[in-house]
Design a protein around this motif. Structure first.
Motif, PDB file in Angstrom:
ATOM      1  N   ASP A  80      12.063 -13.644  -7.462  1.00 40.25           N
ATOM      2  CA  ASP A  80      11.711 -12.229  -7.592  1.00 40.25           C
ATOM      3  C   ASP A  80      10.207 -11.989  -7.575  1.00 40.25           C
ATOM      4  O   ASP A  80       9.761 -10.851  -7.608  1.00 40.25           O
ATOM      5  N   MET A  81       9.434 -13.073  -7.590  1.00 40.67           N
ATOM      6  CA  MET A  81       7.987 -12.902  -7.664  1.00 40.67           C
ATOM      7  C   MET A  81       7.430 -12.541  -6.290  1.00 40.67           C
ATOM      8  O   MET A  81       7.683 -13.230  -5.317  1.00 40.67           O
ATOM      9  N   THR A  82       6.676 -11.429  -6.228  1.00 37.38           N
ATOM     10  CA  THR A  82       6.084 -11.049  -4.942  1.00 37.38           C
ATOM     11  C   THR A  82       4.595 -11.376  -4.962  1.00 37.38           C
ATOM     12  O   THR A  82       3.981 -11.453  -6.031  1.00 37.38           O
ATOM     13  N   LEU A  83       4.030 -11.526  -3.783  1.00 37.52           N
ATOM     14  CA  LEU A  83       2.593 -11.832  -3.710  1.00 37.52           C
ATOM     15  C   LEU A  83       1.750 -10.637  -4.146  1.00 37.52           C
ATOM     16  O   LEU A  83       0.583 -10.794  -4.506  1.00 37.52           O
ATOM     17  N   ASP A  84       2.365  -9.435  -4.177  1.00 39.13           N
ATOM     18  CA  ASP A  84       1.656  -8.256  -4.733  1.00 39.13           C
ATOM     19  C   ASP A  84       1.176  -8.558  -6.146  1.00 39.13           C
ATOM     20  O   ASP A  84       0.074  -8.169  -6.539  1.00 39.13           O
ATOM     21  N   VAL A  85       2.035  -9.214  -6.913  1.00 32.74           N
ATOM     22  CA  VAL A  85       1.693  -9.536  -8.309  1.00 32.74           C
ATOM     23  C   VAL A  85       0.462 -10.443  -8.335  1.00 32.74           C
ATOM     24  O   VAL A  85      -0.465 -10.247  -9.128  1.00 32.74           O
ATOM     25  N   PHE A 101       6.840  -4.309 -10.819  1.00 33.80           N
ATOM     26  CA  PHE A 101       6.055  -5.090 -11.779  1.00 33.80           C
ATOM     27  C   PHE A 101       4.573  -5.158 -11.400  1.00 33.80           C
ATOM     28  O   PHE A 101       3.696  -5.042 -12.259  1.00 33.80           O
ATOM     29  N   ALA A 102       4.272  -5.322 -10.107  1.00 29.89           N
ATOM     30  CA  ALA A 102       2.864  -5.396  -9.682  1.00 29.89           C
ATOM     31  C   ALA A 102       2.139  -4.103 -10.064  1.00 29.89           C
ATOM     32  O   ALA A 102       1.007  -4.125 -10.565  1.00 29.89           O
ATOM     33  N   GLN A 103       2.822  -2.964  -9.859  1.00 32.63           N
ATOM     34  CA  GLN A 103       2.200  -1.670 -10.192  1.00 32.63           C
ATOM     35  C   GLN A 103       2.027  -1.518 -11.704  1.00 32.63           C
ATOM     36  O   GLN A 103       0.998  -1.020 -12.173  1.00 32.63           O
ATOM     37  N   LEU A 104       3.026  -1.944 -12.457  1.00 31.97           N
ATOM     38  CA  LEU A 104       2.928  -1.857 -13.926  1.00 31.97           C
ATOM     39  C   LEU A 104       1.751  -2.702 -14.429  1.00 31.97           C
ATOM     40  O   LEU A 104       0.954  -2.261 -15.266  1.00 31.97           O
ATOM     41  N   LEU A 105       1.635  -3.902 -13.908  1.00 32.30           N
ATOM     42  CA  LEU A 105       0.560  -4.816 -14.314  1.00 32.30           C
ATOM     43  C   LEU A 105      -0.805  -4.197 -13.980  1.00 32.30           C
ATOM     44  O   LEU A 105      -1.739  -4.231 -14.797  1.00 32.30           O
ATOM     45  N   ASP A 106      -0.888  -3.610 -12.797  1.00 31.53           N
ATOM     46  CA  ASP A 106      -2.127  -2.948 -12.360  1.00 31.53           C
ATOM     47  C   ASP A 106      -2.474  -1.786 -13.301  1.00 31.53           C
ATOM     48  O   ASP A 106      -3.626  -1.615 -13.705  1.00 31.53           O
ATOM     49  N   MET A 107      -1.441  -0.988 -13.656  1.00 31.91           N
ATOM     50  CA  MET A 107      -1.657   0.146 -14.570  1.00 31.91           C
ATOM     51  C   MET A 107      -2.199  -0.335 -15.915  1.00 31.91           C
ATOM     52  O   MET A 107      -3.163   0.218 -16.450  1.00 31.91           O
ATOM     53  N   SER A 123      11.240  -8.731 -11.933  1.00 33.06           N
ATOM     54  CA  SER A 123      12.182  -7.775 -11.355  1.00 33.06           C
ATOM     55  C   SER A 123      12.125  -6.439 -12.096  1.00 33.06           C
ATOM     56  O   SER A 123      13.006  -5.612 -11.941  1.00 33.06           O
ATOM     57  N   TYR A 124      11.050  -6.224 -12.873  1.00 32.34           N
ATOM     58  CA  TYR A 124      10.836  -4.915 -13.505  1.00 32.34           C
ATOM     59  C   TYR A 124      10.879  -3.825 -12.425  1.00 32.34           C
ATOM     60  O   TYR A 124      10.241  -3.951 -11.381  1.00 32.34           O
ATOM     61  N   LEU A 125      11.653  -2.768 -12.699  1.00 33.21           N
ATOM     62  CA  LEU A 125      11.731  -1.656 -11.750  1.00 33.21           C
ATOM     63  C   LEU A 125      12.132  -0.391 -12.505  1.00 33.21           C
ATOM     64  O   LEU A 125      13.257  -0.288 -12.989  1.00 33.21           O
ATOM     65  N   TRP A 126      11.202   0.543 -12.616  1.00 32.71           N
ATOM     66  CA  TRP A 126      11.500   1.800 -13.301  1.00 32.71           C
ATOM     67  C   TRP A 126      11.649   2.907 -12.269  1.00 32.71           C
ATOM     68  O   TRP A 126      10.753   3.166 -11.477  1.00 32.71           O
ATOM     69  N   TYR A 127      12.818   3.541 -12.253  1.00 38.13           N
ATOM     70  CA  TYR A 127      13.009   4.668 -11.320  1.00 38.13           C
ATOM     71  C   TYR A 127      13.621   5.843 -12.068  1.00 38.13           C
ATOM     72  O   TYR A 127      14.323   6.665 -11.500  1.00 38.13           O
TER      73      TYR A 127
END
Length: 484
Positions: free
Chosen positions: A280-285, A255-261, A229-233
């Protein structure tokens, strides 16, 4: 079992932390940690803050000017241990009356007044969000006053405090990305002791990883009570995201974007993360994990029970069916993924049928590892206030044993899947059983041991797996992997 989640690693409990000696510091800090990996990480932050206040760490309790114990509220055993340690400090205080004693962390949050009144030995009580206030609190104590700060913050993520790496193997390190938790699971005290969820600026996370890379660390575990549920805004609580401006929402990082970065920025480093929450886990991850070779194919995915009745009573925001669908999708996208579980036996109102549902769920997933506990009521939780702990201890113990036995079968089944394959292993240190062997972990987080030869700590090595037990793979190195 060699993994670090929100799970208690018994070997690390109560070890005095050691940091690099800072010239000119003349005060001595003795700091011990009990509980989860977040606590170990917090102690590193505390040591870093106090290094600026003239403190170097010591491993000798008798020499200390300041003794801090970083506590845990998750299990009764941890609280009992901490109380016993406080008695030990008290004995030392008699011979060293200027020594100050403080309690940090989750137990401090839960028992604030009690500590100062009952445990007359405590001078200082500091909750998990108040470590930055330590210099002021220590001044208060030096002036002869008790000092308490257990205010939980909306902003505190310690983004700009670079933790001092303590007792590290120099190969793998932990980087916190979130603090707190918004999931009100009825058995858990974390939302009350660590506060609401807030995420840390991705820039500061990348900077911290870069500094780890410069120190030759090879593997980073992104850490949070609930990383998915990581979310930075731009800062603030996760729950206030919907009040943020359109621009802030549009440019938010999940979180998926952070992991990708992280994986893109540091292709030669290996990444893990914990802990995940199924709801909270999305398939994007999972797609990001499939895309990057350097993200380890392992997820700690606690389910707690296989029964819908129990999941509802625990206030888990998912059903048995949704969890199984998530698992199906994970295995579809990344067939070689390893999953591990947390399981509670004997939660309030659990029937034999509920327990059989749990065993059935385990047979469905076949987890590689597990962390299994009999339910014990934690004061301050919703379950303690509203539910009856009504499963007799003997039944809890039998159910727990059945869960453990089944998990051992599955662990062996999963370990055997590796035999005959060549797998990349990051060398973390010498095997405990044999000093002529290295030990490390493969991408699925299984421990691998193999003869040392000319390899060294921190090397990525390809190992041919020849044999296994339920917890360890054994093999022979066949050369360096491409990752060195």
């Amino acid at each position: 079992m060699e993994h670090v989640e929100k799970v208690i690693d018994e070997k690390k409990q109560g070890k005095a932390l050691v940091t690099e000696h800072k010239e000119g510091n003349n005060k001595k800090l003795f700091i011990e940690s009990y509980g989860c990996q977040m606590n170990m990480n917090d102690s590193e932050i505390v040591a870093s803050i106090l290094a600026e206040q003239g403190f170097n760490t010591t491993q000798n309790l008798e020499d200390a000017d300041l003794v801090l114990v970083n506590t845990c509220s998750i299990r009764e055993k941890a609280e009992t241990t901490v109380r016993n340690r406080l008695q030990k400090y008290n004995a030392v205080k008699k011979t060293n009356p200027t020594m100050k004693v403080g309690v940090l962390g989750c137990m401090a949050e839960r028992l604030k007044e009690k500590f100062l009144e009952e445990e007359k030995i405590v001078d200082l009580v500091v909750g998990p969000d108040a470590y930055r206030d330590l210099p002021n609190l220590i001044e208060e104590v030096d002036a002869g006053r008790d000092a308490v700060n257990v205010i939980l913050s909306k902003e505190e993520t310690y983004a700009d405090v670079s933790p001092v790496r303590l007792n590290s193997n120099g190969v793998s390190a932990f980087v916190s990305i979130t603090r707190g938790c918004d999931n009100m699971c009825t058995f858990c005290v974390v939302p009350f002791t660590r506060g609401r969820e807030r995420s840390r600026d991705p820039k500061s996370i990348i900077e911290e990883i870069r500094s780890m890379q410069e120190k030759n660390f090879k593997e980073i575990t992104l850490l949070g009570q609930n990383v998915d549920s990581y979310l930075w805004y731009g800062g603030g609580l996760k729950k206030d995201f919907k009040k943020a401006s359109e621009l802030a929402q549009a440019s938010a990082v999940d979180f998926a974007q952070l992991l990708d970065m992280c994986a893109t920025e540091f292709p030669k480093m290996r990444f893990r993360f914990s802990t995940s929450n199924p709801q909270d886990m999305t398939l994007d991850v999972i797609h990001v994990m499939a895309k990057h070779q350097n993200i380890c194919k392992y997820i700690h995915l606690p389910v707690q029970s296989g029964s819908n009745n129990m999941l509802k009573a625990m206030n888990r925001q998912h059903t048995r069916e949704e969890y199984m669908e998530l698992v199906d999708n994970i295995y579809k996208i990344v067939p070689e993924m390893a999953l591990s579980q947390d399981m509670i036996a004997g939660f309030c109102g659990e029937t034999e049928e509920d327990h059989l549902d749990t065993l059935d769920m385990m047979n469905y997933v076949k987890y590689s590892f597990g962390f299994m506990f009999a339910y014990s009521e934690r004061p301050g939780t919703l379950a303690a206030k509203k539910m009856e702990d009504d499963v007799p201890l003997a039944i809890k113990k039998r159910r727990l044993q059945e869960i453990i036995n089944l998990q051992q079968e599955h662990s062996l089944y999963r370990a055997k899947e590796h035999v005959g394959k060549i797998q990349e292993v990051l060398i973390e240190g010498t095997s405990k059983r044999n000093e002529n062997e290295w030990k490390g972990r493969n991408t699925q987080n299984t421990v691998v041991v193999f003869p040392k030869e000319n390899y060294k700590m921190g090397d990525f090595v390809n190992v041919k797996i020849e044999d296994c037990t339920s917890t360890t793979l054994k093999g022979t190195a066949v050369g360096y992997s491409d990752n060195n």
